[in-house]
Design a protein around this motif. Structure first.
Motif, PDB file in Angstrom:
ATOM      1  N   TRP A 133       0.834  -1.217   0.000  1.00  0.00           N
ATOM      2  CA  TRP A 133       0.000   0.000   0.000  1.00  0.00           C
ATOM      3  C   TRP A 133       0.868   1.266   0.000  1.00  0.00           C
ATOM      4  O   TRP A 133       1.626   1.467  -0.965  1.00  0.00           O
ATOM      5  N   GLU A 166      -6.924  -9.769  -6.229  1.00  0.00           N
ATOM      6  CA  GLU A 166      -6.879  -9.154  -4.895  1.00  0.00           C
ATOM      7  C   GLU A 166      -7.238 -10.127  -3.777  1.00  0.00           C
ATOM      8  O   GLU A 166      -8.210 -10.887  -3.881  1.00  0.00           O
ATOM      9  N   LYS A 223     -10.862  -3.604  -1.846  1.00  0.00           N
ATOM     10  CA  LYS A 223     -10.355  -3.854  -0.483  1.00  0.00           C
ATOM     11  C   LYS A 223     -11.496  -4.170   0.493  1.00  0.00           C
ATOM     12  O   LYS A 223     -11.290  -4.853   1.489  1.00  0.00           O
ATOM     13  N   ARG A 277      -5.745  -8.920  -0.438  1.00  0.00           N
ATOM     14  CA  ARG A 277      -5.190  -8.104   0.645  1.00  0.00           C
ATOM     15  C   ARG A 277      -4.126  -8.891   1.424  1.00  0.00           C
ATOM     16  O   ARG A 277      -3.756  -9.999   1.063  1.00  0.00           O
ATOM     17  N   GLU A 278      -3.657  -8.267   2.495  1.00  0.00           N
ATOM     18  CA  GLU A 278      -2.636  -8.940   3.309  1.00  0.00           C
ATOM     19  C   GLU A 278      -3.242 -10.136   4.044  1.00  0.00           C
ATOM     20  O   GLU A 278      -2.573 -11.125   4.301  1.00  0.00           O
TER      21      GLU A 278
END
Ligand SMILES: C=C(OP(=O)(O)O)C(=O)O
Ligand SMILES: O=S([O-])[O-]
Length: 264
Positions: free
Chosen positions: A57, A179, A148, A181-182
């Motif tokens: 990010w 996607e 997100k 995310r973490e």
């Protein structure tokens, strides 16, 4: 971008190298602010198994630019392509500062840029202009598909994801990230517990050449599933720095989860 083999590895009489065709077997590491010395140390042991590194990010915007430069150089010296996170691109896009962003990225030594719309909305026409612009400025383009916010991401149908992946590849993206995310939960191909939504993966695989995507797969169960389904050289991303070696063992069938189950 092809990585060196490992002729001098310990126990090398017991193991087989991973032979990768160009553009396959990619491991993208997620860098959340690794210190420069720690990074050198990490790359010394695992650099040969990393292809891309995302400065997650906007993390690269909250520490000294000289440290960013040093880290970028370290990555490049180990044959890794580093790039700033998609969210930082989104901040630049929203502030109408794309040119400044690209100049700064270039000055810092980055040669790839991620274009995403995880937190902001970017109309398709504008997405195309950005991809073209970033390419014209000499950067490798990596795009991302997904949001997100799990609720917003859930509004995508698999068909829409597939169409956007194809669209970005046709526009000249090197790869498209899916996607996750973490955390790898509640987004894209993962349910709220981080389990793989197998039917969704199958539908994507039925519609596109999976070599064109990098599956973000931060969790071990996700990595194992994708290796067993697509093979040792599936493209995987958002791998935590400390999990690079472990992932490499799973790719090569050198951990119980994949032992005897992958072809190299
Ligand atoms: C870590 C991620 O965010 P960003 O692209 O903003 O770095 C991601 O998309 O998985
Ligand atoms: O912000 S992240 O985890 O994509």
């Amino acid at each position: 971008m092809e990585k060196q083999g490992d002729a001098m590895n310990a126990f090398n009489f017991l193991t087989q190298d991973r032979v990768k065709e160009p553009g396959t077997g990619i491991t993208m590491m997620l860098d959340k602010g690794t210190g420069p010395k720690m990074l050198e140390d990490l790359l010394e042991i695992s650099g040969e198994h990393v292809d891309l590194a995302k400065f997650g990010w906007c993390t690269s915007a909250v520490y000294n630019e000289e440290i960013v430069k040093t880290k970028v150089e370290s990555y490049k010296a180990h044959g890794v392509v580093p790039y700033p996170g998609g969210t930082l691109f989104e901040v630049a896009y929203t502030q109408n500062k794309l040119e400044e962003f690209l100049n700064e990225a270039d000055k810092l030594g980055f040669e790839a840029i991620e274009i995403s719309d995880g937190s902001v909305d970017i109309p398709l026409e504008a997405r195309d202009e950005v991809i073209q612009n970033v390419k014209d400025n000499g950067f490798m383009v990596i795009t991302e598909v997904g949001k997100k916010d799990p609720q917003k991401d859930g509004e995508y149908t698999t068909q829409e994801r597939v169409e956007l992946i194809e669209h970005d590849i046709n526009m000249g993206a090197y790869k498209v990230l899916i996607e996750a995310r973490e955390g790898g939960k509640g987004i894209g191909i993962y349910d709220n517990a981080g389990n793989v939504k197998k039917d969704d993966v199958q539908r994507i695989a039925d519609s596109i050449d999976v070599k064109n995507v990098i599956w973000e797969a931060p969790q071990k169960n996700q990595q194992v599933y994708l290796i067993l389904k697509f093979g040792a050289n599936v493209n995987l991303g958002n791998i935590p720095p400390e999990e690079i070696i472990s992932l490499e063992t799973m790719r090569r069938g050198l951990r119980g989860d994949t032992l005897g189950k992958v072809n190299l």
